[in-house]
Design a protein around this motif. Sequence first.
Motif, PDB file in Angstrom:
ATOM      1  N   TRP A 250       0.839  -1.203   0.000  1.00 52.70           N
ATOM      2  CA  TRP A 250       0.000   0.000   0.000  1.00 52.70           C
ATOM      3  C   TRP A 250       0.869   1.247   0.000  1.00 52.70           C
ATOM      4  CZ3 TRP A 250      -0.989  -4.480   2.506  1.00 52.70           C
ATOM      5  CH2 TRP A 250      -2.193  -5.109   2.188  1.00 52.70           C
ATOM      6  N   LEU A 251       0.609   2.090  -0.979  1.00 50.69           N
ATOM      7  CA  LEU A 251       1.303   3.367  -1.053  1.00 50.69           C
ATOM      8  C   LEU A 251       0.727   4.303   0.009  1.00 50.69           C
ATOM      9  CD1 LEU A 251       1.215   3.404  -4.914  1.00 50.69           C
ATOM     10  CD2 LEU A 251       3.331   3.461  -3.567  1.00 50.69           C
ATOM     11  N   ALA A 252       1.434   5.393   0.281  1.00 46.91           N
ATOM     12  CA  ALA A 252       1.071   6.293   1.385  1.00 46.91           C
ATOM     13  C   ALA A 252      -0.370   6.767   1.296  1.00 46.91           C
ATOM     14  CB  ALA A 252       2.016   7.490   1.392  1.00 46.91           C
ATOM     15  N   TRP A 253      -0.872   6.961   0.063  1.00 41.02           N
ATOM     16  CA  TRP A 253      -2.234   7.491  -0.075  1.00 41.02           C
ATOM     17  C   TRP A 253      -3.288   6.393  -0.199  1.00 41.02           C
ATOM     18  CZ3 TRP A 253       1.746   7.837  -3.537  1.00 41.02           C
ATOM     19  CH2 TRP A 253       1.582   7.215  -4.766  1.00 41.02           C
ATOM     20  N   GLY A 254      -2.862   5.133   0.077  1.00 42.40           N
ATOM     21  CA  GLY A 254      -3.841   4.058   0.157  1.00 42.40           C
ATOM     22  C   GLY A 254      -3.988   3.209  -1.084  1.00 42.40           C
ATOM     23  N   SER A 255      -3.428   3.630  -2.228  1.00 40.25           N
ATOM     24  CA  SER A 255      -3.491   2.814  -3.447  1.00 40.25           C
ATOM     25  C   SER A 255      -2.767   1.495  -3.215  1.00 40.25           C
ATOM     26  CB  SER A 255      -2.792   3.532  -4.604  1.00 40.25           C
ATOM     27  OG  SER A 255      -3.704   4.311  -5.308  1.00 40.25           O
ATOM     28  N   GLU A 256      -3.372   0.434  -3.710  1.00 41.16           N
ATOM     29  CA  GLU A 256      -2.728  -0.869  -3.533  1.00 41.16           C
ATOM     30  C   GLU A 256      -1.896  -1.220  -4.756  1.00 41.16           C
ATOM     31  OE1 GLU A 256      -5.293  -3.979  -2.115  1.00 41.16           O
ATOM     32  OE2 GLU A 256      -3.809  -5.543  -2.564  1.00 41.16           O
ATOM     33  N   ILE A 257      -0.744  -1.832  -4.534  1.00 40.54           N
ATOM     34  CA  ILE A 257       0.051  -2.360  -5.642  1.00 40.54           C
ATOM     35  C   ILE A 257       0.369  -3.821  -5.363  1.00 40.54           C
ATOM     36  CG2 ILE A 257       1.111  -0.146  -6.259  1.00 40.54           C
ATOM     37  CD1 ILE A 257       3.648  -1.052  -4.826  1.00 40.54           C
TER      38      ILE A 257
END
Length: 345
Positions: A250-257
């Motif tokens: 999870w990136l800092a802004w909540g997007s999942e990778i």
Amino acid sequence: MAGICVKDLYKQFDEVVALNSVSLDIQDGEFVVLLGPSGCGKTTFLRSIAGITDPDAGSIHLGERDIVHVAPENRNIGMVFQSYALFPHMTVENNVAFGLKMRKVSRAELARRVKAALELVDLADYARRFPRQLSGGQQQRVALARAIVIEPELLLFDEPLSNLDAKLREQLREELHHLQRRLGITSVYVTHDQAEAMALADRIVVMNAGRIIETGTPVKLYRQPRYRFTAEFLGHTNVFSVETEGRRGWLAWGSEITLKQEAQGVVKVSVRPEDVKLEATAVDAHGVVETAVFMGSSITYRVMVGNLLIRAMASGNETDVIAEGQPVRVSVPRSAHVLIEEDEI
Ligand code: ADP
Ligand code: MG
């Protein structure tokens, strides 16, 4: 021609360690580019191979021959410098002939080889001129002819294009690339310019602070760098912290990778600007476009997600530009990131 094998090369100037145990193997015919910031030891490395600088320790083999204690003029190495270093009082042909005269080549052969070398760099009509009567680019081509006329086993280039303006630099870069491919002479080329490195190299050697960080083809180092230094030095990139659990991140802004390998805890990934996807939206936006610049062949963006700055780049024409101030959703496609390590060296 020959390959070159450098082992544990060390050089210190007073307090400064210019080369900290540098080892590098270069194949016969390979074009290797040493890339790194100013002061990282590139010139010292090159001058050690040429024999102009005496390393404190280490070995240098050219083919089978250990050349560390061989005088520079007996190493059979051609060198091209940033400053051209032509003899101002000699004509172009005498500049080119100089190395052959030192080697006591017969007059007929000398004339033939000088002519051939000048033809190779497209300066046959300038043989009788003096350096001051030539442009910077032409002078550098004379320097190149002077380096190749001795039929060296190895060619060394120390930022040879740095004194030229941008357009000419690109043109000469292409000529050089073409010539090296044609002649197939093993070459070591030093630059701090990543575009030059990408354009010329069979293999790039990334250096920092007297050490080699990593080596690889331009594609490998651009797409799959191991270290943060490489990712940031070769082109532009974003380095993001990712909270991970197995292959989910999870990136800092909540997007999942989705990670390509399993990880635990917080890791760092590098994401190239061209791999960041922006979508203008009124709902569920992550960030806001701070600046949008139309560059002709691309559009570059600075996007603020909270206080995190993200660089993005998109192709498209001027009608596709997302306006400054526009809220956007920011995402990173599955295969568009690479796990990187902080530089331990
Ligand atoms: P680069 O070519 O990558 O800019 P150099 O090999 O010229 O780096 O220099 C590496 C380091 O060694 C720098 O810190 C530089 O100041 C130092 N250095 C290089 N040559 C000398 C010298 N002759 N005397 C003292 N320090 C030197
Ligand atoms: Mg230098």
